[in-house]
Scaffold this motif. Structure first.
Motif, PDB file in Angstrom:
ATOM      1  N   THR A 168       0.840  -1.211   0.000  1.00  0.00           N
ATOM      2  CA  THR A 168       0.000   0.000   0.000  1.00  0.00           C
ATOM      3  C   THR A 168       0.873   1.259   0.000  1.00  0.00           C
ATOM      4  OG1 THR A 168      -1.771  -1.115   1.183  1.00  0.00           O
ATOM      5  CG2 THR A 168      -1.759   1.275   1.283  1.00  0.00           C
ATOM      6  N   MET A 169       1.948   1.223   0.799  1.00  0.00           N
ATOM      7  CA  MET A 169       2.835   2.385   0.898  1.00  0.00           C
ATOM      8  C   MET A 169       3.436   2.716  -0.471  1.00  0.00           C
ATOM      9  SD  MET A 169       3.773   4.396   3.427  1.00  0.00           S
ATOM     10  CE  MET A 169       3.769   3.515   4.977  1.00  0.00           C
ATOM     11  N   ALA A 189      -6.138   9.528  -8.791  1.00  0.00           N
ATOM     12  CA  ALA A 189      -6.158   9.074  -7.395  1.00  0.00           C
ATOM     13  C   ALA A 189      -7.375   8.191  -7.110  1.00  0.00           C
ATOM     14  CB  ALA A 189      -6.112  10.275  -6.453  1.00  0.00           C
ATOM     15  N   ASN A 219      -6.260  -0.090  -4.942  1.00  0.00           N
ATOM     16  CA  ASN A 219      -5.774  -0.353  -3.584  1.00  0.00           C
ATOM     17  C   ASN A 219      -6.739  -1.254  -2.800  1.00  0.00           C
ATOM     18  OD1 ASN A 219      -4.259   1.990  -1.165  1.00  0.00           O
ATOM     19  ND2 ASN A 219      -4.515  -0.207  -1.069  1.00  0.00           N
ATOM     20  N   GLY A 272      -6.574  -5.167   6.189  1.00  0.00           N
ATOM     21  CA  GLY A 272      -6.550  -3.938   6.998  1.00  0.00           C
ATOM     22  C   GLY A 272      -7.954  -3.488   7.376  1.00  0.00           C
ATOM     23  N   TRP A 317      -0.031  -7.872   8.106  1.00  0.00           N
ATOM     24  CA  TRP A 317       0.309  -7.545   6.707  1.00  0.00           C
ATOM     25  C   TRP A 317       0.961  -8.721   6.020  1.00  0.00           C
ATOM     26  CZ3 TRP A 317      -2.690  -3.805   6.302  1.00  0.00           C
ATOM     27  CH2 TRP A 317      -2.736  -2.755   7.205  1.00  0.00           C
ATOM     28  N   LEU A 372     -15.619   2.467   6.379  1.00  0.00           N
ATOM     29  CA  LEU A 372     -14.864   1.326   5.850  1.00  0.00           C
ATOM     30  C   LEU A 372     -15.759   0.089   5.650  1.00  0.00           C
ATOM     31  CD1 LEU A 372     -11.370   1.529   7.601  1.00  0.00           C
ATOM     32  CD2 LEU A 372     -12.012   2.235   5.297  1.00  0.00           C
ATOM     33  N   PHE A 390     -16.908  -0.121   2.181  1.00  0.00           N
ATOM     34  CA  PHE A 390     -15.934  -0.649   1.220  1.00  0.00           C
ATOM     35  C   PHE A 390     -15.865  -2.173   1.295  1.00  0.00           C
ATOM     36  CE2 PHE A 390     -13.630   3.587   1.667  1.00  0.00           C
ATOM     37  CZ  PHE A 390     -14.194   4.065   0.502  1.00  0.00           C
ATOM     38  N   ILE A 396      -3.648   4.682   5.531  1.00  0.00           N
ATOM     39  CA  ILE A 396      -2.554   3.711   5.520  1.00  0.00           C
ATOM     40  C   ILE A 396      -2.618   2.743   6.698  1.00  0.00           C
ATOM     41  CG2 ILE A 396      -0.952   5.301   6.728  1.00  0.00           C
ATOM     42  CD1 ILE A 396       0.065   2.810   3.977  1.00  0.00           C
ATOM     43  N   LEU A 397      -3.177   3.172   7.808  1.00  0.00           N
ATOM     44  CA  LEU A 397      -3.283   2.294   8.992  1.00  0.00           C
ATOM     45  C   LEU A 397      -4.178   1.085   8.726  1.00  0.00           C
ATOM     46  CD1 LEU A 397      -3.683   5.016  11.790  1.00  0.00           C
ATOM     47  CD2 LEU A 397      -1.577   3.936  10.981  1.00  0.00           C
ATOM     48  N   ALA A 398      -5.119   1.249   7.785  1.00  0.00           N
ATOM     49  CA  ALA A 398      -5.994   0.137   7.409  1.00  0.00           C
ATOM     50  C   ALA A 398      -5.602  -0.423   6.047  1.00  0.00           C
ATOM     51  CB  ALA A 398      -7.451   0.597   7.401  1.00  0.00           C
ATOM     52  N   GLY A 399      -4.404  -0.058   5.568  1.00  0.00           N
ATOM     53  CA  GLY A 399      -3.938  -0.596   4.284  1.00  0.00           C
ATOM     54  C   GLY A 399      -4.536   0.088   3.073  1.00  0.00           C
ATOM     55  N   LEU A 400      -5.226   1.209   3.285  1.00  0.00           N
ATOM     56  CA  LEU A 400      -5.826   1.958   2.172  1.00  0.00           C
ATOM     57  C   LEU A 400      -5.261   3.389   2.162  1.00  0.00           C
ATOM     58  CD1 LEU A 400      -7.933   2.107  -0.113  1.00  0.00           C
ATOM     59  CD2 LEU A 400      -9.639   2.794   1.577  1.00  0.00           C
ATOM     60  N   PHE A 401      -4.178   3.614   1.420  1.00  0.00           N
ATOM     61  CA  PHE A 401      -3.510   4.920   1.372  1.00  0.00           C
ATOM     62  C   PHE A 401      -4.513   6.009   0.986  1.00  0.00           C
ATOM     63  CE2 PHE A 401      -0.495   8.134   0.010  1.00  0.00           C
ATOM     64  CZ  PHE A 401       0.666   7.858   0.718  1.00  0.00           C
ATOM     65  N   CYS A 402      -4.461   7.153   1.693  1.00  0.00           N
ATOM     66  CA  CYS A 402      -5.402   8.253   1.434  1.00  0.00           C
ATOM     67  C   CYS A 402      -5.023   9.004   0.153  1.00  0.00           C
ATOM     68  CB  CYS A 402      -5.439   9.199   2.624  1.00  0.00           C
ATOM     69  SG  CYS A 402      -6.564   8.670   3.936  1.00  0.00           S
ATOM     70  N   SER A 403      -5.133   8.346  -0.992  1.00  0.00           N
ATOM     71  CA  SER A 403      -4.686   8.950  -2.252  1.00  0.00           C
ATOM     72  C   SER A 403      -5.550  10.125  -2.692  1.00  0.00           C
ATOM     73  CB  SER A 403      -4.607   7.889  -3.349  1.00  0.00           C
ATOM     74  OG  SER A 403      -3.547   6.989  -3.059  1.00  0.00           O
ATOM     75  N   THR A 404      -6.880  10.011  -2.584  1.00  0.00           N
ATOM     76  CA  THR A 404      -7.717  11.154  -2.985  1.00  0.00           C
ATOM     77  C   THR A 404      -7.617  12.323  -1.991  1.00  0.00           C
ATOM     78  OG1 THR A 404      -9.648   9.902  -2.179  1.00  0.00           O
ATOM     79  CG2 THR A 404      -9.322   9.977  -4.551  1.00  0.00           C
ATOM     80  N   LEU A 435       0.449  11.332   5.345  1.00  0.00           N
ATOM     81  CA  LEU A 435       0.014  10.218   4.489  1.00  0.00           C
ATOM     82  C   LEU A 435       0.764   8.923   4.787  1.00  0.00           C
ATOM     83  CD1 LEU A 435      -0.237  12.305   1.208  1.00  0.00           C
ATOM     84  CD2 LEU A 435      -2.166  11.123   2.288  1.00  0.00           C
ATOM     85  N   TYR A 436       2.072   9.028   5.083  1.00  0.00           N
ATOM     86  CA  TYR A 436       2.899   7.842   5.307  1.00  0.00           C
ATOM     87  C   TYR A 436       2.685   7.208   6.686  1.00  0.00           C
ATOM     88  CZ  TYR A 436       5.980   9.025   1.294  1.00  0.00           C
ATOM     89  OH  TYR A 436       6.489   9.296   0.058  1.00  0.00           O
TER      90      TYR A 436
END
Lengths: 224, 224, 224
Positions: A172-173, A195, A202, A211, A223, B35, B38, B102-110, B128-129
């Motif tokens: 994911t990172m 995005a 993702n 996650g 993970w 979540l 999703f 990211i904590l749930a494996g889904l990067f906040c891309s938007t 984000l990281y």
């Protein structure tokens, strides 16, 4: 510079690397190019040096994993450019940041590319015109660094952040970092398009499914 | 999200609206997407959710009147993206801002699209990281919010600013906001061309003629 | 405005000018355009005024030497635009910065071009929507000015920075400023290409050869 580039290219082929910390082995982070080198070489050599440095910055900025820079002491010229090009920066209270080329008659034009895109225009210009450093506190105020800590706590702080990043989903990172870099080059509407698609992708990741499940079950994710 | 979008589209047809305040009815401003939603849907549903959110941000950014956001508690993920997309933001001292996907494996891309365009690059990337929040003070330092006040004074402060805006010429405000948004997308020379033409147009407004007259006569203007 | 433009164009032909300080002769730096002028003229006159102001900002931004602005008191509307357009800004503790056109029904659209590119978006928008000033401290926080000093020390501080700049290699300074302005308009990769070439060119300067020699010999350089 060649050594750092080679290390970076080597790491990029290792799948189990999750985060990178760039730091110096001495009390000065980096004072930039060696002026003696410029004095003894010709224009064609000079060109190679600057192209090499620009290429190194490009590799760092687009690196496949997060890059943290840990700054002991002063980061000057190309060293300041390197700090500006990393993802996250931690420095000590005594750190200084400068683009002092003008003092030797060589304007820091390439460092200005990175510094001018990170700092407010007036702050960057004063550094470039006068060669005088800004303090760690000023670097923090304008976002050139993320955290200023006691000089003795720099490594500890960088490692804490690195450990946090390394504890999260690596797939994911990588996806997220790549998307962030790409979308920032686009106008906003296109950026959202890209995005949105990346988020849909993702959600198909094994790590993401785990996650979300873990979040809903209020437990720690495991993970891949 | 659908409700907010519908309200926004409805208001846009009402001529007597002068300023908008977005706020939450609970103690948490917004924790982002659900979540669970999703987990239970497929890629085509996911795509719709992200496109809807991006469209909502676009509506807010280009809204015909100023949009103030009043933040109680935490603004996370799409909630943080919403804050970044409004014109003026007021929060409380206990407010936190995060992109924790990211904590749930889904990067906040938007969310990264909006956050990456408002905050300095390094501050956005650390959020984000690591998924860790920044405080109200940090949000203020880098311009993600305009004012940090005691939690009990958030509404009062937002309303004070809203009342100020509502007391001014509505036709001028709409023209000015539209021009600001348009010119910021252009390179500077073209931006000045556009803005110069808009100022000439503005000087023909009844409200502007009255405003200048009132200024010269040292009295309060009477807006149309 | 015409006077300032004429002076700037005249100086540009003088080879021995190394740095410029713009300051006001009164206690108010600049309150912007004279509204009486707008009241008495027609659209074609208005267009000329705004085009003249935009052109003046363009001259200042692209000026062949560093431009310092020294701000006594308030910088409003086109005055605030001027501050945003200079390279380095020094102001006093009592200085205020505003875009108050909206109060007279004339949105500060042209000042918004410069202010919107220097300040964070939300801070710029609150200024434009409410007409209310920001303090010297807020201007410093977001990089609209470089230094805030006691009102009685403004000239002294500006001159100290000007003297530092004037003491350095004039040929290098001009080359460096021109390159900075040019590269900031390009995407990063092209920017590095340009800046690398400029550094190679810079290394051929007599001043640069002397500067590097002096640095290596640990003595003061003697500029051309």
């Amino acid at each position: 510079m060649t050594e750092l580039e080679n290390q970076l290219l080597k790491f990029e082929n290792l799948n189990n690397i999750r985060v990178l910390i760039i730091k110096s082995s001495s009390n000065t982070f980096s004072s930039g190019h060696d002026l003696l080198e410029f004095d003894k070489s010709n224009s064609s050599d000079h060109k190679k040096v600057f192209d090499k440095a620009s290429n190194l910055m490009k590799i760092i900025e687009n690196y496949f994993i997060p890059v943290i820079v840990s700054i002991q002491g002063t980061a000057a010229a190309a060293g300041c450019q390197l700090v500006a090009s990393c993802d996250i920066a931690i420095c000590g209270q005594s750190s200084l940041f400068s683009t002092p080329g003008i003092l030797a008659g060589l304007f820091c034009s390439t460092p200005g590319v990175a510094v001018g895109r990170v700092l407010p225009r007036k702050i960057a210009l004063e550094m470039l015109y006068t060669g005088e450093p800004i303090s760690a506190e000023t670097a923090l105020k304008y976002g050139l660094v993320n955290h200023v800590v006691e000089d003795s706590k720099i490594d500890e702080t960088s490692e804490k952040i690195a450990n946090k990043i390394a504890s999260l989903s690596s797939s994911t990172m990588k996806l997220g970092k790549k998307c962030f870099i790409e979308q920032m080059k686009l106008e906003k509407e296109k950026a959202y398009e890209l995005a949105s698609n990346v988020m849909v992708e993702n959600l198909q990741f094994t790590d993401c499914k785990e996650g979300i499940k873990a979040f809903l079950e209020k437990r720690k994710p495991r993970w891949n």
